[in-house]
Scaffold this motif. Structure first.
Motif, PDB file in Angstrom:
ATOM      1  N   LEU A 169       0.838  -1.195   0.000  1.00  0.00           N
ATOM      2  CA  LEU A 169       0.000   0.000   0.000  1.00  0.00           C
ATOM      3  C   LEU A 169       0.882   1.259   0.000  1.00  0.00           C
ATOM      4  O   LEU A 169       1.940   1.289   0.632  1.00  0.00           O
ATOM      5  N   PRO A 170       0.491   2.311  -0.695  1.00  0.00           N
ATOM      6  CA  PRO A 170       1.330   3.514  -0.776  1.00  0.00           C
ATOM      7  C   PRO A 170       1.360   4.273   0.545  1.00  0.00           C
ATOM      8  O   PRO A 170       0.345   4.412   1.237  1.00  0.00           O
ATOM      9  N   VAL A 171       2.534   4.788   0.887  1.00  0.00           N
ATOM     10  CA  VAL A 171       2.712   5.613   2.085  1.00  0.00           C
ATOM     11  C   VAL A 171       3.604   6.799   1.728  1.00  0.00           C
ATOM     12  O   VAL A 171       4.296   6.787   0.704  1.00  0.00           O
ATOM     13  N   HIS A 172       3.570   7.802   2.573  1.00  0.00           N
ATOM     14  CA  HIS A 172       4.421   8.987   2.396  1.00  0.00           C
ATOM     15  C   HIS A 172       5.179   9.208   3.688  1.00  0.00           C
ATOM     16  O   HIS A 172       4.591   9.250   4.778  1.00  0.00           O
ATOM     17  N   ALA A 173       6.509   9.321   3.602  1.00  0.00           N
ATOM     18  CA  ALA A 173       7.357   9.442   4.786  1.00  0.00           C
ATOM     19  C   ALA A 173       8.057  10.791   4.811  1.00  0.00           C
ATOM     20  O   ALA A 173       8.449  11.333   3.770  1.00  0.00           O
ATOM     21  N   GLU A 174       8.220  11.343   6.010  1.00  0.00           N
ATOM     22  CA  GLU A 174       8.978  12.566   6.241  1.00  0.00           C
ATOM     23  C   GLU A 174       9.976  12.304   7.361  1.00  0.00           C
ATOM     24  O   GLU A 174       9.627  11.731   8.393  1.00  0.00           O
ATOM     25  N   VAL A 175      11.206  12.716   7.142  1.00  0.00           N
ATOM     26  CA  VAL A 175      12.273  12.509   8.128  1.00  0.00           C
ATOM     27  C   VAL A 175      13.045  13.802   8.288  1.00  0.00           C
ATOM     28  O   VAL A 175      13.325  14.500   7.304  1.00  0.00           O
ATOM     29  N   ARG A 176      13.409  14.120   9.521  1.00  0.00           N
ATOM     30  CA  ARG A 176      14.215  15.307   9.805  1.00  0.00           C
ATOM     31  C   ARG A 176      15.122  15.032  10.985  1.00  0.00           C
ATOM     32  O   ARG A 176      14.709  14.389  11.962  1.00  0.00           O
ATOM     33  N   THR A 177      16.369  15.502  10.900  1.00  0.00           N
ATOM     34  CA  THR A 177      17.353  15.346  11.972  1.00  0.00           C
ATOM     35  C   THR A 177      17.752  16.719  12.476  1.00  0.00           C
ATOM     36  O   THR A 177      18.249  17.555  11.717  1.00  0.00           O
ATOM     37  N   ASP A 178      17.530  16.975  13.753  1.00  0.00           N
ATOM     38  CA  ASP A 178      17.917  18.225  14.392  1.00  0.00           C
ATOM     39  C   ASP A 178      19.051  17.947  15.366  1.00  0.00           C
ATOM     40  O   ASP A 178      19.079  16.901  16.032  1.00  0.00           O
ATOM     41  N   THR A 179      19.992  18.885  15.460  1.00  0.00           N
ATOM     42  CA  THR A 179      21.146  18.712  16.334  1.00  0.00           C
ATOM     43  C   THR A 179      21.226  19.840  17.345  1.00  0.00           C
ATOM     44  O   THR A 179      20.783  20.963  17.091  1.00  0.00           O
TER      45      THR A 179
END
Length: 296
Positions: free
Chosen positions: A179-189
């Motif tokens: 099934l289609p999905v949409h991913a968002e990723v972010r790295t904060d330091t």
């Protein structure tokens, strides 16, 4: 003397302020954003709109960038980000689930590996979460330990270099695969400061020599392959600027000799000197000899 102590206290306060898993056979990396995704959820610079399918094809992203990818449920999604010593990184991921009817709950997991592909433990955060059958999205996070400038060879401490972020589903009904999905990723330091500094530094950051795009569906290195094994370009394959080992952080890799501990050391020495001067001035007396009573 009072003015010296006041000056030392002000300086002290000023210093305190200054102070290898198998990938999915084929991952969908369609460019573009999901129309159902919340565009205002993650402020910051927009990054790549695709993800790799293995360590070798991980998509490079900088700290503070929001990377997105459209894929299929069951795909392994990889990103790579540079982390330098003294930084404490927090990786956040959001998966927008399909609107289509699902057959049950799905468990998603966020893993982080260092340049030697050692899985790094999370200090805190929801690294694994289960989305209900009717959930619209699931959010995960992982706060890593502070990156150290140097460590013993047997230790598993995070060291400067490339860090691989992997996002995938680990448990779901078989009927929901694909099934289609949409991913968002972010790295904060965040800078941990001199409290986490160590006396030592690596000769070079842990940055594997992978920097060539491999065809979709190419598997991760076989058992026994070293972390520095690079991908061999295939006929007709070209290098992609987004599919390379994580570049150095803004300003370059830290040299390892400077930290705000130098400021605290200097302030401590100054306060010790002022305390010594003050103690001497209080105990030396008036400087005149005591009067000796005369005998009659």
């Amino acid at each position: 003397m009072t003015s010296c102590l006041v000056a030392g206290t002000a300086l002290f306060g000023a210093a305190g302020v200054s102070a290898a898993d198998s990938p999915s056979p084929s991952a969908s990396t369609d460019s573009g954003t999901d129309p159902n995704a919340d565009s205002s959820a993650s402020p910051g610079t927009d990054g790549p709109t695709e993800a790799g399918t293995s360590f070798r094809t991980a998509t490079a992203v900088k700290p503070g960038q929001r990377a997105t990818a459209s894929a299929s449920t069951g795909d392994y999604l990889y990103w790579v980000v540079p982390l330098d010593q003294g930084q404490r990184a927090t990786v956040k991921a959001k998966v927008s689930l399909p609107k289509a009817a699902r057959h049950g709950a799905a468990t998603w997991q966020l893993d982080v590996y260092d340049g030697l592909r050692r899985r790094q433990a999370c200090q805190y955060g929801a690294q694994t979460r289960t989305a209900a059958r009717d959930a619209d999205s699931v959010e995960l996070s992982c706060t890593l330990r502070t990156v150290r400038g140097w460590a013993e060879p047997w230790a598993n401490d995070p060291l400067p270099g490339s860090y691989y972020v992997r996002l995938t589903v680990v448990d779901l009904p078989q009927e929901d695969l694909g099934l289609p999905v949409h991913a968002e990723v972010r790295t904060d330091t965040a800078d941990a400061g001199g409290a986490q500094a160590v006396d030592g530094s690596l000769a070079a950051p842990l940055v594997p020599g992978a920097g060539v795009t491999t065809p979709q569906g190419d598997a991760t290195p076989t058992e026994g392959a070293t972390p520095t094994d690079g991908a061999t370009p295939q006929d007709g394959a070209s290098a992609s600027p987004d599919r390379v080992t994580a570049a150095a952080p803004d300003g370059g890799w830290s040299s390892g000799w400077w930290s705000d501990r130098w400021i605290w050391t200097a302030v401590g020495g100054l306060l010790a000197a002022l305390a010594g001067i003050g103690g001497y001035s209080l105990t030396r007396g008036s400087g005149r000899p005591a009067r000796v009573p005369q005998r009659d």
